[in-house]
Structures are given as structure tokens and as C-alpha cells.
Design a protein around this motif. Structure first.
Motif, PDB file in Angstrom:
ATOM      1  N   ARG A   1       0.812  -1.215   0.000  1.00 51.88           N
ATOM      2  CA  ARG A   1       0.000   0.000   0.000  1.00 51.88           C
ATOM      3  C   ARG A   1       0.850   1.272   0.000  1.00 51.88           C
ATOM      4  O   ARG A   1       0.490   2.263  -0.616  1.00 51.88           O
ATOM      5  N   MET A   2       1.979   1.262   0.690  1.00 45.77           N
ATOM      6  CA  MET A   2       2.831   2.450   0.702  1.00 45.77           C
ATOM      7  C   MET A   2       3.373   2.718  -0.698  1.00 45.77           C
ATOM      8  O   MET A   2       3.338   3.838  -1.191  1.00 45.77           O
ATOM      9  N   ALA A   3       3.849   1.682  -1.332  1.00 45.68           N
ATOM     10  CA  ALA A   3       4.342   1.826  -2.698  1.00 45.68           C
ATOM     11  C   ALA A   3       3.200   2.256  -3.613  1.00 45.68           C
ATOM     12  O   ALA A   3       3.393   3.094  -4.493  1.00 45.68           O
ATOM     13  N   ALA A   4       2.023   1.709  -3.398  1.00 49.19           N
ATOM     14  CA  ALA A   4       0.866   2.059  -4.229  1.00 49.19           C
ATOM     15  C   ALA A   4       0.553   3.549  -4.115  1.00 49.19           C
ATOM     16  O   ALA A   4       0.307   4.215  -5.123  1.00 49.19           O
ATOM     17  N   ARG A   5       0.587   4.077  -2.898  1.00 51.53           N
ATOM     18  CA  ARG A   5       0.328   5.513  -2.709  1.00 51.53           C
ATOM     19  C   ARG A   5       1.371   6.353  -3.448  1.00 51.53           C
ATOM     20  O   ARG A   5       1.048   7.339  -4.105  1.00 51.53           O
TER      21      ARG A   5
ATOM     22  N   VAL B   1       0.792   6.138  -7.219  1.00 44.33           N
ATOM     23  CA  VAL B   1      -0.349   6.980  -7.609  1.00 44.33           C
ATOM     24  C   VAL B   1       0.066   8.448  -7.615  1.00 44.33           C
ATOM     25  O   VAL B   1      -0.248   9.200  -8.552  1.00 44.33           O
ATOM     26  N   PHE B   2       0.778   8.887  -6.587  1.00 46.34           N
ATOM     27  CA  PHE B   2       1.235  10.280  -6.519  1.00 46.34           C
ATOM     28  C   PHE B   2       2.105  10.616  -7.725  1.00 46.34           C
ATOM     29  O   PHE B   2       1.907  11.631  -8.390  1.00 46.34           O
ATOM     30  N   ASP B   3       3.068   9.754  -8.021  1.00 40.44           N
ATOM     31  CA  ASP B   3       3.957  10.000  -9.145  1.00 40.44           C
ATOM     32  C   ASP B   3       3.215   9.940 -10.477  1.00 40.44           C
ATOM     33  O   ASP B   3       3.524  10.692 -11.400  1.00 40.44           O
ATOM     34  N   ALA B   4       2.231   9.064 -10.589  1.00 35.97           N
ATOM     35  CA  ALA B   4       1.427   9.001 -11.814  1.00 35.97           C
ATOM     36  C   ALA B   4       0.658  10.303 -12.013  1.00 35.97           C
ATOM     37  O   ALA B   4       0.574  10.814 -13.135  1.00 35.97           O
ATOM     38  N   LEU B   5       0.115  10.857 -10.938  1.00 37.88           N
ATOM     39  CA  LEU B   5      -0.560  12.156 -11.029  1.00 37.88           C
ATOM     40  C   LEU B   5       0.421  13.229 -11.493  1.00 37.88           C
ATOM     41  O   LEU B   5       0.115  14.035 -12.368  1.00 37.88           O
ATOM     42  N   ARG B   6       1.601  13.210 -10.923  1.00 37.71           N
ATOM     43  CA  ARG B   6       2.626  14.201 -11.262  1.00 37.71           C
ATOM     44  C   ARG B   6       3.038  14.091 -12.729  1.00 37.71           C
ATOM     45  O   ARG B   6       3.118  15.089 -13.443  1.00 37.71           O
ATOM     46  N   VAL B   7       3.240  12.889 -13.192  1.00 38.49           N
ATOM     47  CA  VAL B   7       3.666  12.680 -14.572  1.00 38.49           C
ATOM     48  C   VAL B   7       2.548  13.038 -15.552  1.00 38.49           C
ATOM     49  O   VAL B   7       2.774  13.735 -16.540  1.00 38.49           O
ATOM     50  N   CYS B   8       1.345  12.582 -15.269  1.00 32.26           N
ATOM     51  CA  CYS B   8       0.234  12.840 -16.191  1.00 32.26           C
ATOM     52  C   CYS B   8      -0.146  14.319 -16.247  1.00 32.26           C
ATOM     53  O   CYS B   8      -0.656  14.793 -17.254  1.00 32.26           O
ATOM     54  N   ALA B   9       0.109  15.049 -15.181  1.00 32.08           N
ATOM     55  CA  ALA B   9      -0.218  16.476 -15.154  1.00 32.08           C
ATOM     56  C   ALA B   9       0.969  17.347 -15.576  1.00 32.08           C
ATOM     57  O   ALA B   9       0.882  18.571 -15.514  1.00 32.08           O
TER      58      ALA B   9
ATOM     59  N   VAL C   1      -5.837   2.142 -11.363  1.00 35.36           N
ATOM     60  CA  VAL C   1      -4.574   1.513 -10.987  1.00 35.36           C
ATOM     61  C   VAL C   1      -4.435   1.486  -9.466  1.00 35.36           C
ATOM     62  O   VAL C   1      -4.047   0.477  -8.883  1.00 35.36           O
ATOM     63  N   GLY C   2      -4.764   2.598  -8.814  1.00 34.81           N
ATOM     64  CA  GLY C   2      -4.677   2.654  -7.355  1.00 34.81           C
ATOM     65  C   GLY C   2      -5.549   1.604  -6.691  1.00 34.81           C
ATOM     66  O   GLY C   2      -5.103   0.901  -5.768  1.00 34.81           O
ATOM     67  N   VAL C   3      -6.765   1.475  -7.170  1.00 36.34           N
ATOM     68  CA  VAL C   3      -7.678   0.462  -6.614  1.00 36.34           C
ATOM     69  C   VAL C   3      -7.154  -0.939  -6.921  1.00 36.34           C
ATOM     70  O   VAL C   3      -7.197  -1.827  -6.065  1.00 36.34           O
ATOM     71  N   LYS C   4      -6.623  -1.141  -8.116  1.00 34.18           N
ATOM     72  CA  LYS C   4      -6.066  -2.445  -8.501  1.00 34.18           C
ATOM     73  C   LYS C   4      -4.891  -2.823  -7.601  1.00 34.18           C
ATOM     74  O   LYS C   4      -4.655  -4.001  -7.338  1.00 34.18           O
TER      75      LYS C   4
ATOM     76  N   GLN D   1      -7.293  10.850  -1.317  1.00 33.34           N
ATOM     77  CA  GLN D   1      -6.393  11.489  -0.367  1.00 33.34           C
ATOM     78  C   GLN D   1      -5.029  11.750  -1.001  1.00 33.34           C
ATOM     79  O   GLN D   1      -4.425  12.803  -0.779  1.00 33.34           O
ATOM     80  N   VAL D   2      -4.542  10.798  -1.794  1.00 29.30           N
ATOM     81  CA  VAL D   2      -3.269  10.989  -2.491  1.00 29.30           C
ATOM     82  C   VAL D   2      -3.417  12.138  -3.493  1.00 29.30           C
ATOM     83  O   VAL D   2      -2.535  12.997  -3.599  1.00 29.30           O
ATOM     84  N   GLU D   3      -4.538  12.176  -4.194  1.00 36.35           N
ATOM     85  CA  GLU D   3      -4.772  13.259  -5.144  1.00 36.35           C
ATOM     86  C   GLU D   3      -4.812  14.611  -4.425  1.00 36.35           C
ATOM     87  O   GLU D   3      -4.241  15.597  -4.916  1.00 36.35           O
ATOM     88  N   ALA D   4      -5.440  14.661  -3.269  1.00 39.72           N
ATOM     89  CA  ALA D   4      -5.487  15.903  -2.485  1.00 39.72           C
ATOM     90  C   ALA D   4      -4.072  16.317  -2.065  1.00 39.72           C
ATOM     91  O   ALA D   4      -3.716  17.502  -2.124  1.00 39.72           O
TER      92      ALA D   4
END
Length: 105
Positions: free
Chosen positions: A34-38, A41-49, A65-68, A78-81
């Protein structure tokens, strides 16, 4: 690299060619925690934006992906926030450091 990801996840990222179905990629290693998943997800948001826009398709994919990877929808929110707070802080930093002009880099 994804900040905080375990070595085995980083090894997968280093060799990933980008042409696989994301569901197959996520099924390769059950040790993704879960820590790696968070962090992923954070890095995916950063890259996609990085192009100053996070499309609804990109966001939906990141949430999927996060749910998967075992996160709840709320945890991904929460990660997105946290990502939005992070980007706001970076924007504030640039405004304070370069109030009259853009940096030369």
C-alpha cells in the motif's frame, strides 16, 4: 523512479516497455504494498499532469490503478489531495522566488 517504492517495484519500472495491459503489469508482483501504491499513484498524477492538464481519462486510469493495487477510492482521493497541495506549494514557491519574471531555466 517512484519515490518510496521497494526495489522489486523499481526493477519492474526500469524494464517496463509501456506496451502491456496495466492489469497484467500489476499482476506481475503481489508484493506491491500500500505504501508503494500511494507513491506510485502520486507520481502518476505528477507525470500525467506535467503538461499542466490532468484529463478525466488519465485521472480515471490512475484511480483504477490505485484500486487495482489495493487502495480504496478514498485513499486515492487522499493521495490526489496531497498532490494538489504539493503543486500549490510549488507554485507559491515560484511566485515568491521569482515575483517579477519567470526563472531562466
Amino acid at each position: 523512479a517512484s519515490t518510496g517504492a521497494p526495489d522489486h517495484v523499481l526493477a519492474l519500472i526500469e524494464t517496463y516497455q509501456g506496451d502491456d495491459d496495466i492489469n497484467d503489469v500489476l499482476a506481475l508482483d503481489e508484493r506491491t504494498d500500500r505504501m508503494a501504491a500511494r507513491n506510485i499513484v502520486f507520481d502518476a498524477l505528477r507525470v500525467c499532469a506535467a503538461d499542466d492538464e490532468l484529463s478525466s481519462r488519465e485521472r480515471d486510469t490512475i484511480f483504477g490503478v490505485g484500486v487495482k493495487m489495493g487502495l480504496t477510492h478514498r485513499e486515492v482521493e487522499q493521495v490526489e489531495a496531497a498532490y494538489r497541495v504539493y503543486t500549490a506549494a510549488l507554485e507559491n514557491k515560484m511566485t515568491v522566488l521569482f515575483p517579477h519574471e519567470a526563472p531562466p531555466f
